[in-house]
Scaffold this motif. Structure first.
Motif, PDB file in Angstrom:
ATOM      1  N   GLU A 137       2.248  -5.785   6.326  1.00  0.00           N
ATOM      2  CA  GLU A 137       1.485  -6.294   5.186  1.00  0.00           C
ATOM      3  C   GLU A 137       2.021  -7.646   4.738  1.00  0.00           C
ATOM      4  OE1 GLU A 137       1.398  -3.047   2.359  1.00  0.00           O
ATOM      5  OE2 GLU A 137       0.039  -1.918   3.658  1.00  0.00           O
ATOM      6  N   ILE A 143      -5.254  10.083   9.723  1.00  0.00           N
ATOM      7  CA  ILE A 143      -5.561   8.662   9.921  1.00  0.00           C
ATOM      8  C   ILE A 143      -6.734   8.482  10.880  1.00  0.00           C
ATOM      9  CG2 ILE A 143      -3.712   8.516  11.682  1.00  0.00           C
ATOM     10  CD1 ILE A 143      -4.317   5.584   9.433  1.00  0.00           C
ATOM     11  N   THR A 144      -7.636   7.587  10.522  1.00  0.00           N
ATOM     12  CA  THR A 144      -8.673   7.143  11.467  1.00  0.00           C
ATOM     13  C   THR A 144      -8.706   5.617  11.401  1.00  0.00           C
ATOM     14  OG1 THR A 144     -10.459   7.271   9.843  1.00  0.00           O
ATOM     15  CG2 THR A 144     -10.095   9.229  11.197  1.00  0.00           C
ATOM     16  N   PRO A 145      -8.886   4.949  12.514  1.00  0.00           N
ATOM     17  CA  PRO A 145      -8.808   3.482  12.541  1.00  0.00           C
ATOM     18  C   PRO A 145      -9.894   2.816  11.703  1.00  0.00           C
ATOM     19  CG  PRO A 145      -8.753   4.392  14.766  1.00  0.00           C
ATOM     20  CD  PRO A 145      -9.098   5.520  13.856  1.00  0.00           C
ATOM     21  N   CYS A 146      -9.571   1.684  11.112  1.00  0.00           N
ATOM     22  CA  CYS A 146     -10.544   0.903  10.332  1.00  0.00           C
ATOM     23  C   CYS A 146     -11.568   0.268  11.280  1.00  0.00           C
ATOM     24  CB  CYS A 146      -9.827  -0.165   9.512  1.00  0.00           C
ATOM     25  SG  CYS A 146      -9.332  -1.610  10.465  1.00  0.00           S
ATOM     26  N   SER A 150       0.821  -1.230   0.000  1.00  0.00           N
ATOM     27  CA  SER A 150       0.000   0.000   0.000  1.00  0.00           C
ATOM     28  C   SER A 150       0.847   1.270   0.000  1.00  0.00           C
ATOM     29  CB  SER A 150      -0.909   0.022   1.235  1.00  0.00           C
ATOM     30  OG  SER A 150      -0.140   0.266   2.393  1.00  0.00           O
ATOM     31  N   VAL A 173       1.847   3.081   8.853  1.00  0.00           N
ATOM     32  CA  VAL A 173       1.109   3.495  10.047  1.00  0.00           C
ATOM     33  C   VAL A 173       1.865   3.057  11.299  1.00  0.00           C
ATOM     34  CG1 VAL A 173      -1.151   3.433  11.187  1.00  0.00           C
ATOM     35  CG2 VAL A 173      -1.017   3.129   8.698  1.00  0.00           C
ATOM     36  N   CYS A 176      -3.147  -4.177  10.815  1.00  0.00           N
ATOM     37  CA  CYS A 176      -3.014  -2.736  11.068  1.00  0.00           C
ATOM     38  C   CYS A 176      -2.106  -2.480  12.282  1.00  0.00           C
ATOM     39  CB  CYS A 176      -4.374  -2.123  11.383  1.00  0.00           C
ATOM     40  SG  CYS A 176      -5.531  -2.132  10.018  1.00  0.00           S
ATOM     41  N   ALA A 177      -1.535  -1.288  12.295  1.00  0.00           N
ATOM     42  CA  ALA A 177      -0.659  -0.870  13.391  1.00  0.00           C
ATOM     43  C   ALA A 177      -1.361  -0.930  14.745  1.00  0.00           C
ATOM     44  CB  ALA A 177      -0.181   0.554  13.126  1.00  0.00           C
ATOM     45  N   PHE A 226       1.431   2.858   2.461  1.00  0.00           N
ATOM     46  CA  PHE A 226       0.841   3.691   3.514  1.00  0.00           C
ATOM     47  C   PHE A 226       1.359   3.130   4.837  1.00  0.00           C
ATOM     48  CE2 PHE A 226      -2.686   5.283   6.210  1.00  0.00           C
ATOM     49  CZ  PHE A 226      -2.692   6.604   5.799  1.00  0.00           C
ATOM     50  N   ASN A 277       1.989  -1.164  10.945  1.00  0.00           N
ATOM     51  CA  ASN A 277       1.289  -2.100  10.050  1.00  0.00           C
ATOM     52  C   ASN A 277       2.264  -3.047   9.371  1.00  0.00           C
ATOM     53  OD1 ASN A 277       2.087   0.242   8.555  1.00  0.00           O
ATOM     54  ND2 ASN A 277       0.625  -0.212   6.936  1.00  0.00           N
TER      55      ASN A 277
HETATM   56  N1  THU Z   1      -3.813   0.635   8.269  1.00  0.00           N
HETATM   57  C1  THU Z   1      -3.421   0.698   9.575  1.00  0.00           C
HETATM   58  O1  THU Z   1      -2.395   0.146   9.964  1.00  0.00           O
HETATM   59  N2  THU Z   1      -4.209   1.392  10.434  1.00  0.00           N
HETATM   60  C2  THU Z   1      -5.334   2.080  10.077  1.00  0.00           C
HETATM   61  O2  THU Z   1      -5.958   2.703  10.920  1.00  0.00           O
HETATM   62  C3  THU Z   1      -5.792   2.062   8.690  1.00  0.00           C
HETATM   63  C4  THU Z   1      -5.006   1.242   7.742  1.00  0.00           C
HETATM   64  C5  THU Z   1      -2.929  -0.063   7.316  1.00  0.00           C
HETATM   65  C6  THU Z   1      -3.473  -1.319   6.681  1.00  0.00           C
HETATM   66  C7  THU Z   1      -2.650  -1.399   5.422  1.00  0.00           C
HETATM   67  O3  THU Z   1      -1.388  -1.986   5.723  1.00  0.00           O
HETATM   68  C8  THU Z   1      -2.402   0.057   5.065  1.00  0.00           C
HETATM   69  O4  THU Z   1      -2.631   0.803   6.252  1.00  0.00           O
HETATM   70  C9  THU Z   1      -3.286   0.584   3.954  1.00  0.00           C
HETATM   71  O5  THU Z   1      -4.594   0.328   4.167  1.00  0.00           O
END
Ligand code: THU
Length: 137
Positions: A47, A91-94, A25, A29, A56-57, A27, A45
């Motif tokens: 992957e 960032i906001t948590p999934c 990604s 975190v 996720c982190a 991205f 995080n």
């Molecule tokens: N991710 C997190 O670690 N925390 C979040 O709150 C949202 C998404 C990670 C999951 C994945 O590895 C990457 O960010 C992109 O979605």
């Protein structure tokens, strides 16, 4: 938590971003969990080529914290992220991480602050406000 503590925990979450394995990604975190005993546990995080196998982190940090200190309540979680360009992101948590936070509240019988990076700044929410109607509760 006080403002100074929010900022100190967020600083650790920003450092924790360096532990991300985000080759798919791009991205990255980082999360920092403050425990009632003063310990701070970090996560980032991770992957995987088989996408759903990553984590996720927030869950990396929370699961590590709860398995290392099973009887100790969580008092705060800070989350920070960098986008593919390396800039600080918002960032906001999934949803899955929110459900895990809901269970942490239930497990220890106390709510906690969640400090969310918003670019270079941040906002603070209560964990219980992140997920109305959590599964099973
Ligand atoms: N991710 C997190 O670690 N925390 C979040 O709150 C949202 C998404 C990670 C999951 C994945 O590895 C990457 O960010 C992109 O979605």
């Amino acid at each position: 938590m006080e403002k100074q503590e929010h900022e100190a925990l967020l600083k650790i979450a920003r450092m924790a971003v360096e532990g991300a394995y985000s080759v798919y990604s791009r991205f990255s975190v980082g999360a920092a969990v403050l425990l009632e005993n003063g310990e701070v546990v970090r996560g980032a995080n991770q992957e995987n080529m088989a996408y759903p196998s990553g984590l996720c982190a927030e869950r990396v940090a929370l699961f590590y914290a709860c398995s290392t200190y099973p009887g100790v309540a969580v008092t705060g979680v800070a989350v920070a992220a960098r986008d593919a360009s390396g800039a600080w992101a918002s960032i906001t948590p999934c949803g899955a991480c929110r459900q895990v936070m809901a269970e942490v509240i239930r497990r220890y019988g106390r709510d906690f602050d969640v400090i969310l990076a918003d670019g270079e700044g941040y906002k603070v929410v209560r964990a219980s406000d992140l997920l109305p109607f959590p599964f099973g509760m």
